[in-house]
Design a protein around this motif. Structure first.
Motif, PDB file in Angstrom:
ATOM      1  N   SER A   1       1.117  -1.058  -0.176  1.00 54.12           N
ATOM      2  CA  SER A   1       0.538   0.316  -0.225  1.00 54.12           C
ATOM      3  C   SER A   1       0.676   0.953  -0.098  1.00 54.12           C
ATOM      4  O   SER A   1       1.865   1.316   0.577  1.00 54.12           O
ATOM      5  CB  SER A   1      -0.464  -0.142   1.399  1.00 54.12           C
ATOM      6  N   GLN A   2       0.365   2.352  -0.367  1.00 50.62           N
ATOM      7  CA  GLN A   2       0.622   3.575   0.054  1.00 50.62           C
ATOM      8  C   GLN A   2       1.537   3.901   1.259  1.00 50.62           C
ATOM      9  O   GLN A   2       2.694   4.007   1.562  1.00 50.62           O
ATOM     10  CB  GLN A   2      -0.444   4.857  -0.756  1.00 50.62           C
TER      11      GLN A   2
ATOM     12  N   ASP B   1      -5.918   8.122  -2.280  1.00 49.00           N
ATOM     13  CA  ASP B   1      -4.871   6.509  -1.717  1.00 49.00           C
ATOM     14  C   ASP B   1      -3.205   7.633  -1.304  1.00 49.00           C
ATOM     15  O   ASP B   1      -2.295   7.439  -2.149  1.00 49.00           O
ATOM     16  CB  ASP B   1      -4.691   5.799  -2.788  1.00 49.00           C
TER      17      ASP B   1
END
Ligand SMILES: Nc1ncnc2c1ncn2[C@@H]1O[C@H](COP(=O)(O)OP(=O)(O)OP(=O)(O)O)[C@@H](O)[C@H]1O
Length: 243
Positions: free
Chosen positions: A133-134, A177
């Motif tokens: 994920s970021q 995001d």
């Protein structure tokens, strides 16, 4: 090299994109044909159970204590690229990737005998898998640097990769995001919350210096800033005046 440093390199013949592509593929195959230890293909990514590994051509063995840290983020393969492209890249632990020669897949498509399986190994400070994920990428790479910057340190972060590699996604990210830059700015602004100097009697000078303004200078500064705002955002400032 010298002509590159001193200005534009001189080209005597036109360079075609197709040539560059062909040369890169040849380079991949032209590595010394030294055979490394056979390796078991794990994780269901490799089609064959064994393949030979050529000696690393780029072994960037960077430890956390060194100034330069190099992270690799593998982005998810898109539908257009095809699931078989996934087989070109395989993670080996948290800091190494194995790249397989894509020509073997292309030849398979044409029904020819596939060439011997060859691969290259690249080592980084850390490798982030496609599903990272970021947040994971930020916390695993830049977060520590931001903390150093807040303490007065200096850092430079940049992304590097071919077009469509995911640089913008990683650095900026979509609105829902966010990537490294908004996350870094958010950490910096959160760290100074409640410690903002609310008066307008200091003016930054050069990089680190500042001067204290007299009352007249403050009035002049405020007037000039208002005039600038009126010039660039006339509708906004007239609404503010009415309110
Ligand atoms: N980690 C990721 N997860 C999901 N999608 C991604 C990821 N990284 C990149 N993408 C998608 O891949 C595509 C290419 O990414 P991006 O635009 O960031 O590439 P780029 O390296 O900035 O390209 P260019 O150099 O051409 O500007 C985009 O559609 C982006 O949304």
């Amino acid at each position: 090299m010298e002509s590159c440093l001193n200005g534009k390199p001189e080209h005597h013949e036109p360079i075609e994109v197709e040539d560059i592509c062909r040369n890169l593929q040849d380079e991949f195959a032209a590595l010394p044909a030294q055979v490394g230890p056979p390796m078991r293909g794990g994780g269901g990514v490799c089609h064959r159970s064994e393949f030979t590994i050529k000696p690393p051509v780029f072994q960037q063995d960077v430890s956390q204590s060194e100034n330069l840290q190099v992270y690799l983020r593998i982005r998810p393969i898109t539908a257009a690229e095809g699931a078989e492209s996934q087989s070109c890249v395989r993670m080996e632990g948290s800091d190494t990737v194995i790249l397989r020669d894509p020509r073997s897949f292309l030849t398979n498509r044409q029904g020819d005998k596939p060439p011997p399986q060859t691969a290259q190994r690249f080592t980084f400070t850390q490798v982030f898998a496609p599903e990272s994920s970021q947040r994971t990428v930020f916390e695993g790479s830049v977060h520590g640097l931001v903390r150093d910057v807040i303490q007065g340190g200096n850092s430079l972060v940049f992304t590097y990769g071919v077009t469509n590699a995911g640089k913008t996604f990683t650095f900026v990210g979509p609105e829902h995001d966010s990537g490294l830059l908004p996350r870094s700015l958010s950490a910096i602004f959160s760290s100074i919350e409640g410690r903002l100097y609310s008066r307008s009697d200091l003016k930054p000078q050069r990089c680190r210096d500042y001067s204290r303004l007299t009352a007249e200078q403050q009035t002049a500064q405020i007037t000039s800033k208002r005039n600038l705002l009126r010039l660039f955002f006339p509708r906004l400032t007239s609404q503010n005046r009415r309110a």
